[in-house]
Design a protein around this motif. Structure first.
Motif, PDB file in Angstrom:
ATOM      1  N   GLY A 127       0.775  -1.231   0.000  1.00 52.31           N
ATOM      2  CA  GLY A 127       0.000   0.000   0.000  1.00 52.31           C
ATOM      3  C   GLY A 127       0.802   1.274   0.000  1.00 52.31           C
ATOM      4  N   ALA A 128       2.131   1.204   0.025  1.00 52.52           N
ATOM      5  CA  ALA A 128       2.946   2.415   0.115  1.00 52.52           C
ATOM      6  C   ALA A 128       3.021   3.175  -1.197  1.00 52.52           C
ATOM      7  N   ASN A 129       2.782   2.515  -2.333  1.00 52.68           N
ATOM      8  CA  ASN A 129       3.019   3.137  -3.635  1.00 52.68           C
ATOM      9  C   ASN A 129       1.780   3.321  -4.489  1.00 52.68           C
ATOM     10  N   GLY A 130       0.669   2.740  -4.132  1.00 48.86           N
ATOM     11  CA  GLY A 130      -0.498   2.877  -4.981  1.00 48.86           C
ATOM     12  C   GLY A 130      -1.558   1.861  -4.644  1.00 48.86           C
ATOM     13  N   SER A 131      -2.584   1.816  -5.503  1.00 48.97           N
ATOM     14  CA  SER A 131      -3.725   0.951  -5.207  1.00 48.97           C
ATOM     15  C   SER A 131      -4.196   0.163  -6.419  1.00 48.97           C
ATOM     16  N   VAL A 132      -3.453   0.211  -7.539  1.00 51.54           N
ATOM     17  CA  VAL A 132      -3.852  -0.590  -8.692  1.00 51.54           C
ATOM     18  C   VAL A 132      -3.778  -2.071  -8.340  1.00 51.54           C
ATOM     19  N   ARG A 133      -2.658  -2.466  -7.748  1.00 51.32           N
ATOM     20  CA  ARG A 133      -2.471  -3.800  -7.184  1.00 51.32           C
ATOM     21  C   ARG A 133      -1.720  -3.613  -5.868  1.00 51.32           C
ATOM     22  N   THR A 134      -1.662  -4.640  -5.063  1.00 47.26           N
ATOM     23  CA  THR A 134      -1.080  -4.465  -3.731  1.00 47.26           C
ATOM     24  C   THR A 134       0.057  -5.444  -3.495  1.00 47.26           C
ATOM     25  N   HIS A 135       1.171  -4.926  -3.008  1.00 44.70           N
ATOM     26  CA  HIS A 135       2.265  -5.774  -2.565  1.00 44.70           C
ATOM     27  C   HIS A 135       1.821  -6.646  -1.397  1.00 44.70           C
ATOM     28  N   ILE A 136       2.545  -7.718  -1.208  1.00 45.76           N
ATOM     29  CA  ILE A 136       2.334  -8.568  -0.042  1.00 45.76           C
ATOM     30  C   ILE A 136       3.389  -8.219   1.005  1.00 45.76           C
ATOM     31  N   GLY A 137       2.967  -7.983   2.226  1.00 47.06           N
ATOM     32  CA  GLY A 137       3.908  -7.863   3.331  1.00 47.06           C
ATOM     33  C   GLY A 137       4.441  -6.470   3.579  1.00 47.06           C
ATOM     34  N   ASP A 138       5.371  -6.407   4.521  1.00 49.02           N
ATOM     35  CA  ASP A 138       6.021  -5.163   4.890  1.00 49.02           C
ATOM     36  C   ASP A 138       7.165  -4.855   3.934  1.00 49.02           C
ATOM     37  N   GLU A 139       7.848  -3.727   4.165  1.00 42.45           N
ATOM     38  CA  GLU A 139       9.049  -3.439   3.366  1.00 42.45           C
ATOM     39  C   GLU A 139      10.047  -4.572   3.566  1.00 42.45           C
ATOM     40  N   MET A 140      10.639  -5.003   2.467  1.00 41.75           N
ATOM     41  CA  MET A 140      11.516  -6.172   2.517  1.00 41.75           C
ATOM     42  C   MET A 140      12.785  -5.892   3.314  1.00 41.75           C
ATOM     43  N   ASN A 141      13.138  -6.833   4.165  1.00 44.10           N
ATOM     44  CA  ASN A 141      14.389  -6.781   4.904  1.00 44.10           C
ATOM     45  C   ASN A 141      15.067  -8.138   4.969  1.00 44.10           C
ATOM     46  N   THR A 142      14.280  -9.208   5.048  1.00 40.22           N
ATOM     47  CA  THR A 142      14.837 -10.545   5.239  1.00 40.22           C
ATOM     48  C   THR A 142      14.853 -11.317   3.930  1.00 40.22           C
TER      49      THR A 142
END
Length: 530
Positions: A200-215
């Protein structure tokens, strides 16, 4: 990049091409010899193993790299696979129905590498079209098409396309499908293959899964999510990729081991913490890209810059402008210029890669010397008056590095020098001089900058970045704010670039058109209208 932006052959049919493996779970590999004998696994392998498709990459005259990943449940961290190795058989043929198989073999997909396969196939013919597929357990993959590079000493026409910046949340990957329909010899992907941000950080056309990647698990999951896209799968199954990364495959605007955000509350407050994040990102990137096994990362390092020769037509010197750079000047602020941009200790390539690039250019026997890389190469001045501004995450922030490259091109007489660029979500065309402030000085080459696949949404369609850009950048020849890619054809006489545009990505299915075309004549630097 998060800063706001300024205002070939017959079509490939997905049903016939990707459906060639449609014998289903009971399919039997067809070929001129029996499939390799491998002991059956002791426990059942899940079905639908090839849901992330197939890919090929880094074509050589006599070989190519084949890729796939076993992932029946691609959005789970482990892809839904058991924690044990699985033998994967591959074969490559002269025809899409595999009546003329020319090579076959077996790779072991292991949990430590996310059950990915990197099959380095050799013994092929130069400049030839091939078809390939995989089998594991009872699953048979879709069929992929690939093409080897021309042989040394030959000079056929080479057709390629290049692209960058595909943000899942901001649009559909329609431009990938349109590129696949043109069946290029090779595709250069210049970075931001995916984005690291939280859902949800960049838009609403489609949605990423999860938090910002770290692992590592999070990076693997995000790569898998992007690979479920049917347009991206189609392009990978149509042409070999040559990939290089920019920042979002790891962390926005990072520099070497310096993260974007050093706020202690963001978890990147020490070099050790960011090094662990970069290690995870690089590992997942190698796993999911069609890269050879010797490029497998070691700790925080992945050797990505490399040279590919396409006969005597073109030599491609692929750069990595992210892994070895020093921190950006002026805190990476936009259009701030000064002596930090000319810091002699600042580097965008690192000493070793810089020497390698000079060797690659000086040893080239090709007509065209092409440098696929990530970030804006020409001067980018958006300030009226004598201050020459600058894009400090691009080559403007590392002017000693840029002057060294252009100085080498000028002093060594490197001809037909062309830079391919992504990153900035808009199309640009620039002629290249050592001194961008003096348009009367010698032309040394040209830069083609592709817009994004989806980042930035539909765009405005504007062809005017603003009068200050035309006034302050006499090397600027073209600008457009639409999504798409660039299609190129190189021969011994010409390099032609077509800027291909789709008018919308916030809904699928847009047609493609050519917005503008340029040509460079061999031996005559500078772009002309085609």
């Amino acid at each position: 990049m998060t800063r706001p932006r300024t205002s070939m052959d017959d079509p490939l049919k997905r049903r016939g091409f990707l459906g060639m493996a449609g014998a289903g779970a009971g399919a039997v590999l067809v070929g001129t010899a029996a499939a390799p004998a491998v002991a059956a696994p002791s426990r059942r392998i899940p079905g639908d193993l090839f849901r992330l498709g197939v890919a090929s990459g880094d074509p050589l005259p006599y070989g190519v790299l084949l890729w796939t990943r076993l992932a029946p449940k691609p959005l789970e961290f482990d892809g839904g696979m058991p924690r044990r190795p699985v033998p994967v058989h591959w074969e490559i043929a002269l025809d899409a129905r595999f009546r003329r198989v020319v090579r076959r073999g077996t790779e072991l997909a292991v949990p430590a590498e996310a059950h990915t396969v990197h099959a380095d196939v050799r013994g092929l013919g130069p400049h030839h079209e091939y078809y390939y597929r995989f089998r594991a357990g009872r699953s048979v993959s879709p069929v992929g098409r690939t093409r080897t590079a021309p042989a040394p000493g030959t000079a056929p026409a080479v057709e390629f396309a290049f692209a960058s910046c595909a943000n899942w949340e901001q649009g559909y990957f329609t431009a990938y499908r349109r590129m696949a329909e043109e069946r290029p010899d090779v595709v250069f992907h210049l970075g931001d293959y995916l984005y690291e941000y939280r859902a949800g950080a960049n838009g609403s056309v489609r949605t990423h899964i999860g938090d910002e990647m770290n692992t590592l698990d999070e990076y693997r999951q995000r790569h898998a999510q992007y690979r479920t896209d049917p347009d991206l799968q189609l392009l990978h199954a149509t042409a070999p990729f040559v990939v290089t990364w920019d920042d979002h495959e790891t962390d926005n605007n990072y520099a070497g081991l310096v993260p974007e955000n050093t706020d202690p509350g963001q978890g990147n407050d020490t070099t050790a913490r960011f090094a662990a994040r970069r290690t995870a990102a690089y590992r997942a990137y190698w796993e999911h890209m069609p890269l050879r096994r010797f490029r497998r990362p070691v700790d925080t390092d992945l050797p990505l810059y490399r040279r590919l020769e396409f006969g005597n037509t073109a030599t491609f010197s692929v750069l990595d402008t992210r892994q070895y750079r020093t921190d950006q000047p002026y805190g990476d602020r936009w259009q701030v210029s000064g002596p930090e941009q000319w810091d002699p200790d600042g580097t965008i390539l690192g000493a070793e890669q810089h020497r390698w690039l000079e060797r690659s250019l000086s040893r080239s026997r090709s007509m065209w010397n092409v440098v696929p890389q990530q970030i804006y190469f020409a001067n980018w001045d958006a300030l009226a008056g004598p201050d020459d501004g600058g894009y400090n995450d691009g080559w403007d922030g590392y002017r000693v590095s840029r002057d060294r490259v252009l100085g080498f091109v000028e002093e060594r007489g490197i001809e037909n020098f062309v830079v391919l660029t992504g990153d900035v979500h808009t199309n640009w065309t620039n002629d290249l001089r050592r001194d961008f402030e003096r348009p009367e000085t010698r032309l040394l080459g040209s830069e083609f900058v592709t817009t994004s696949i989806s980042s930035g949404g539909d765009g405005t369609g504007s062809h005017d970045p603003g009068q200050v850009y035309w006034d302050e950048n006499p090397h600027l020849k073209y600008y457009s704010n639409r999504r798409g890619y660039v299609r190129c054809r190189v021969t011994r006489e010409h390099c032609t670039a077509d800027y291909r545009a789709v008018d919308h990505v916030t809904r699928p299915g847009a047609p493609v058109r050519t917005d503008r075309s340029f040509v460079i004549e061999a031996g005559r630097p500078g772009v002309q209208d085609a």
